[in-house]
Scaffold this active site. Structure first.
Site, mmCIF file in Angstrom:
data_model
loop_
_atom_site.group_PDB
_atom_site.id
_atom_site.type_symbol
_atom_site.label_atom_id
_atom_site.label_comp_id
_atom_site.label_asym_id
_atom_site.label_seq_id
_atom_site.Cartn_x
_atom_site.Cartn_y
_atom_site.Cartn_z
ATOM 1 N N GLY A 19 7.290 5.058 0.502
ATOM 2 C CA GLY A 19 6.264 4.067 0.917
ATOM 3 C C GLY A 19 6.968 3.102 1.748
ATOM 4 O O GLY A 19 6.102 2.491 2.371
ATOM 5 N N GLU A 20 8.119 2.642 1.410
ATOM 6 C CA GLU A 20 8.628 1.595 2.306
ATOM 7 C C GLU A 20 9.750 1.978 3.164
ATOM 8 O O GLU A 20 10.480 1.200 3.969
ATOM 9 C CB GLU A 20 9.294 0.668 1.314
ATOM 10 N N PHE A 36 1.251 -4.400 -0.668
ATOM 11 C CA PHE A 36 2.399 -4.368 -0.005
ATOM 12 C C PHE A 36 3.560 -5.315 -0.563
ATOM 13 O O PHE A 36 4.217 -5.759 0.156
ATOM 14 C CB PHE A 36 2.075 -4.905 1.663
ATOM 15 N N GLY A 85 11.025 8.158 -3.002
ATOM 16 C CA GLY A 85 10.048 7.429 -2.411
ATOM 17 C C GLY A 85 10.189 7.197 -1.020
ATOM 18 O O GLY A 85 11.255 6.924 -0.193
ATOM 19 N N GLY A 134 -2.870 2.440 -2.496
ATOM 20 C CA GLY A 134 -3.251 3.032 -1.063
ATOM 21 C C GLY A 134 -2.188 4.281 -0.938
ATOM 22 O O GLY A 134 -2.266 4.902 0.164
#
Lengths: 759, 340
Positions: free
Chosen positions: A724-725, A243, A722, A470
């Protein structure tokens, strides 16, 4: 197909199972502290119990007397190394053992090395320090902090975004919202604890440590230890949650390496959960003032966003999320300013969606307030302010599917059943509230190298020094190779997490899928070109196919006309056993030095707000229902729906998982997470997972993720944005809006807790 | 962690004998050289932190007496052996049917993993989670008598508003104990001076000027059983726990309520309050306010006001007073409405 594996829609890849799923759920994946190491000694940290002052004396005799203690590394022992540097690869400029100055609570004062973990821990607890302590400044409003403008202090924020004449537009606005918001200190608390294992073979140093940036760390550690980078290797094949916390290297890595060199044995140091609160980075608390001025028609004419962020005394860590909030809607005019408040704290660091999570929370909470002030539906209010071009530089969006996301999420959620009046919906003893908010995350990519080998039997090996934190990047990199080389996933192996592999950028900023897949695609295409030339050549099995377009499928080379040749036959014709290609991808707009910088561990990021031709973002819309007990006011979230558009989706399973995890974290940010600071001592007090609350399974009910189809050829060769965030941006604002809708109370400071609603 | 000697006595009398020496009667059990360990969910944690500092541990899990591991229900009481695990007691059909309050208070505590390890005897003795108590570098009158209290002016959101003193505001966090104190439970204790039975209400001590002395136990005494009488109110009983998240969190406020009703009128009521006090808390004033009254919203509110009349808030925990009152009102009305 099932809920975890959504059926792919347009421009979406198959929900391929993670390459390492079985290893992880059966405990066979070896995390860095699990690596069997012969003759290893154990390290334990001793840390400061004050936040500001100097160590006047350190008492080590009791610690040294513990049976099994081999060495204690402390002041003076790091003098032959260089101090850490603050930047993308270094967490802080504070070299804790280079200088007896204490900059923050929990600063490392010694590393004990012993034959056993238990002896090391016992000895570390017996180290006593005498301090010349001074009154520390804990945070905002503390005496003794210093405040400065952030712009220009850090490459994260070059200048404060502005457009038009804000003051005039604000003065003239018919409807105004002018409010202040805040977000608390948060710590990443990945379940895998932080650890370093260092081992030397002559001058060669190998580090096993969970890392999101093996290439950057190799260079930075070599600099600190004055080694040839070729002699430093960082290995991090699996990471149990990161993270952002495992992005920048901390001072501990070099200290453990020095300890291993001193005792001539490998040393393993696992940082305790409590110590990690001081020894690692964190998300600092932020404050915001938002001003929105609008006409009665709901069109925004003025947007002002001022942010304040806490950082350490020496380092200008900035998140500066105004870059994104200033481009979110079709504002007539924009004024932004970000200020840094230096306090006696450790240097903060990246934490999932570093700029957007706090800044978009403030913006979206204010947007909901404005919708209420206008008497307008919050979704309609966003629709009315949907921009054609971003308001700061006037550039188009490479693609923007926000309204589609709102449409699909609101329908799935049943938004039309919401009674807009606050406090009007109820189910028995429970108040019901519904809210929504926008998610945004910049789409960037960075240079990346990859090596792909194809053998005659169709086995594919992909090598890339990226990191499986992950997200599923190993899986999607494998999918890209399988697709381009026409083989099944079972034929593909992917190696990552090792600085000896072709370099990849830091796994941060949601760039990995775009950067890695683009490099893997290039390498695969080079393999294809060699095979195609041989197959269609005069001695090849497809000789005479002329200029027919070739492709690879089912372990064969196929022509448009349906002819095909087995891979083995092409390899035979080429008289080789394997083809291996090394590719270097650099995104559009890269500087001539971009690839050199990649190898130096300082990759350039391109995309987001930084490109000349267009701005690049992924968007989403999140809808939340809350239930609040009418008497005791506990807040529960029975359901959340998010719709997201992020260009090409490589794998619907891993994409959904990323977004779902983000939304769950967002619920935690809204209702649970906060590191509590004792303001007198500038020390953290809730340093464990009992008192630092995150949602447990019982808190999370229905989580619905909708992957909205989107095609964007402009962002990068892989067409990937992206995500992921993306998932945890906006969630907390959606929860705050739902709480307002349920109760009529607007809570502007996170986390939202019972005490805010009870009095 | 500090090194320690670990021994496994095989009977209660042996354990008592091993723990007994001339000084054992003069230090609180939590400060003794020799300490007992059962589930270990609390003590092992505190030993790792350097808060628990025994030189010698006597593991009670090897005690042979079968009664220590049994739940026995008769017509007028439920008797729990002290080594019964929280999870087992929570799942026991007789307990759940005869006295739901007991089962609820256990079920809502900790996590499944912890409930499977922690014993009932150990659970009632669990120590506070005051953040300043847990970290040895802070002053704490409970940990280091006379050193001061960092919580008083510090981060004290989770701290107590009832039963506090100028020395200590640490909360007693347990749930089961609130049920036990409400239900007039007793504990059987065995020590060097022999066996004794103590009202559960007398087991814990208010912090006063000696917050380091937490219980009436001597260092060589072991709780062997907990007995809960079954009375007309046992069946109509309930535990309501309000917390920041749905599971695995301590109470911000909780209420243990048992009611014996005659129509809408309270014949008898028992009330325990959790999350708000320094010790397991019996709300006697609230009980008195309800005795013989029609239990409606107004009466419940009046009782709740009485329960918190002496509450003393600090900077961050003032919300516990209105929250505690609302929790009690809700618990009273929900218990009244139970189908029994």
């Amino acid at each position: 197909m099932n809920q975890a594996a959504p059926a792919p829609r347009e421009n979406q890849g198959d929900p391929v199972v993670r390459i390492d799923a079985r290893l992880k759920v059966t405990g066979q994946a070896s995390y860095p502290a699990d690596i069997a190491t012969a003759n290893v000694a154990y390290g334990a940290l001793a840390t400061s119990s004050i936040a500001r002052g100097r160590v006047s004396a350190l008492h080590l005799q009791d610690a040294r007397a513990v049976p099994g203690v081999l060495d204690i590394v402390t002041y003076g022992d790091m003098d032959k190394t260089d101090t850490p540097k603050f930047g993308n690869t270094g967490a802080s400029s504070i070299g804790p053992l280079h200088d007896k100055t204490i900059f923050h609570d929990g600063q490392i004062i010694a590393l004990v090395v012993a034959e056993t973990f238990e002896a090391a821990e016992e000895a570390a607890m017996l180290i006593r320090a005498d301090y010349d302590d001074e009154q520390p400044s804990a945070s905002f409003d503390s005496k003794g902090t210093s405040t400065e403008a952030a712009a220009g202090k850090n490459p994260m924020l070059k200048e404060d975004a502005k457009a038009g004449d804000f003051d005039a537009a604000w003065a003239a606005a018919a409807v105004k919202v002018d409010e202040r918001y805040s977000t608390p200190t948060q710590h990443h608390n990945p379940i895998e604890l932080f650890s370093t294992t260092a081992m030397w073979q002559g001058d060669q140093l190998t580090i096993h440590e969970p890392s999101q940036n093996v290439t950057g760390w190799k260079m930075e550690l070599a600099r600190q230890l004055k080694l040839d980078p070729a002699n430093v290797r960082i290995i991090s094949p699996y990471i149990g949650g990161a993270f952002g916390s495992k992005g920048p290297m901390t001072a501990r890595t070099a200290i453990v390496a020095v300890a291993a060199r001193r005792i001539g044995r490998p040393v393993r140091c696992v940082v305790s959960r409590m110590q990690a609160f001081g020894a690692q980075t964190y998300r600092a608390e932020t404050r915001h003032r938002i001003r929105i001025g609008a006409g009665k028609d709901g069109r925004i004419t003025a947007f002002g966003h001022e942010g304040w962020e806490v950082t350490s005394r020496p380092d200008p860590y900035v998140v500066g999320g105004t870059s994104a909030t200033a481009r979110m809607y079709n504002y007539g005019s924009v004024l932004t300013h970000v200020a840094l408040v230096h306090a006696d704290r450790n240097t903060p660091g990246y934490m999932r969606s570093p700029p957007e999570t706090p800044y978009v929370y403030a913006l979206e909470n204010a947007m909901d307030e404005m919708a209420v002030a206008l008497g307008m539906d919050p979704v309609e209010f966003r629709r009315v302010n949907e921009p054609v071009k971003e308001p700061i530089g006037g550039r188009p969006f490479s693609s923007r599917s926000l309204i589609k996301c709102y449409d699909q999420a609101s329908e799935a959620f049943g938004w039309s059943k919401r009674d807009p009046e606050a406090g009007s919906m109820r189910d028995g003893d429970w108040l019901v509230g519904m809210g929504c908010a926008t998610a945004i995350y910049p789409t960037a990519a960075a240079p990346c190298a990859a090596r792909v080998r194809l053998t005659a039997d169709g086995e594919v090996r992909v090598q890339c020094g990226s990191h499986e934190i992950g997200t599923g990047v190993r899986t999607v990199a494998g999918q890209m190779a399988a697709e381009r080389l026409g083989v099944g996933m079972e034929k593909v192996s992917v190696e990552m997490g090792d600085s000896a592999l072709p370099p990849a950028p830091v796994s941060g900023g949601s760039i990995s899928t775009a950067s890695v897949c683009s490099a893997v695609m290039m390498a695969c295409d080079a393999v294809r070109a060699k095979l195609f030339a041989a197959a269609a050549g005069k001695d090849g099995p497809l000789a005479g196919s002329g200029n027919a377009k070739l492709d690879m499928a089912d372990g064969k080379i196929v022509t448009e006309t349906g002819k095909s040749a087995k891979l083995a036959d092409v390899f035979k014709a080429m008289q080789v056993g394997a083809i291996e290609e090394y590719a270097e991808f650099a995104p559009k707009g890269s500087s001539p030095e971009a690839l050199n910088k990649l190898y130096a561990g300082q990759p350039e990021f391109h995309g987001g707000e930084s490109d000349k031709d267009s701005v690049k973002y992924a968007f989403g819309a999140e809808f939340v229902e809350v239930r609040i007990n009418s008497r005791t006011r506990e807040i529960r979230v029975p359901r959340i729906v998010g719709a997201f558009a992020a260009g090409r989706i490589m794998n619907t399973r891993t994409a959904r998982s990323q977004l779902m995890g983000g939304m769950i974290w967002g619920i935690g940010q809204a209702l649970h997470e906060a590191t509590e600071i004792d303001r007198r001592a500038a020390r953290y007090v809730n340093r464990d997972l009992q008192d630092y609350l995150v949602p447990v399974n019982a808190d999370i009910k229905a989580v619905d993720v909708i992957l909205v189809p989107e095609v964007d050829h402009e962002v990068n060769p892989a067409g990937v944005k992206g995500l992921g965030e993306l998932g945890n941006v906006g969630t907390a604002a959606a929860v705050a809006s739902a709480v307002y809708h349920a109760t009529g109370k607007r809570i502007r400071d996170l986390p939202i807790r019972i005490e805010h609603l009870i009095v | 962690m500090r090194p320690f000697v670990y021994e496994r006595p095989t009977s209660v009398s042996a354990a008592v004998a091993m723990a007994s020496h001339a000084g054992a009667g003069h230090v609180p059990p939590t400060a003794a050289d020799t300490q007992f360990i059962a589930g270990g969910t609390n003590l092992a944690d505190y030993m790792k932190l350097g808060v628990g500092r025994p030189d010698r541990l006597l593991d009670l899990n090897t005690l042979a007496e079968p009664a220590l591991r049994k739940i026995r229900t008769s017509d007028d009481a439920i008797r729990f052996g002290a080594l019964v695990r929280m999870g087992e007691a929570a799942d026991n059909d007789d307990v759940r049917r005869r006295c739901p309050l007991l089962a609820d208070s256990l079920k809502l505590a900790a996590s499944g993993q912890l409930r499977n390890m922690a014993t009932l005897g150990g659970n009632v003795l669990q120590r506070t989670r005051c953040e300043y108590f847990r970290e040895t570098s802070w002053p704490c009158n409970k940990r280091e008598p006379g050193s001061g209290c960092a919580a008083m002016e510090g981060v004290n959101r989770q701290h107590a508003v009832l039963g506090t003193s100028d020395s200590c505001i640490a909360t007693y966090h347990g749930d089961f104990a609130q049920a036990l104190i409400a239900l007039d439970a007793t504990v059987d204790i065995e020590g060097r001076r022999g066996k004794r039975t103590l009202a559960f209400a007398k087991l814990h001590r208010l912090p006063g000027e000696t917050p380091n002395i937490e219980t009436d136990l001597a260092a060589d005494e072991i709780i062997t059983a907990i007995e809960v009488p079954l009375r007309p109110w046992s069946g109509r009983s309930r535990y309501l726990k309000i917390r920041d998240r749905e599971s695995y969190a301590f109470a911000l406020a909780s209420a243990a309520v048992a009611l014996d009703m005659e129509g809408q009128t309270v014949r008898s009521v028992r009330i325990g309050l959790g999350g708000v006090a320094t010790v397991p808390w019996r709300a006697v004033a609230a009980e008195d306010a309800l005795q013989g009254k029609v239990l409606d919203e107004a009466a419940a509110q009046k009782a709740a006001d009485a329960a918190f009349a002496d509450a003393r808030p600090r900077e961050h925990n003032a919300f516990k007073i209105p929250l505690g009152k609302r929790t009690l009102v809700r618990a009273l009305l929900e218990t009244r409405d139970m189908k029994v």
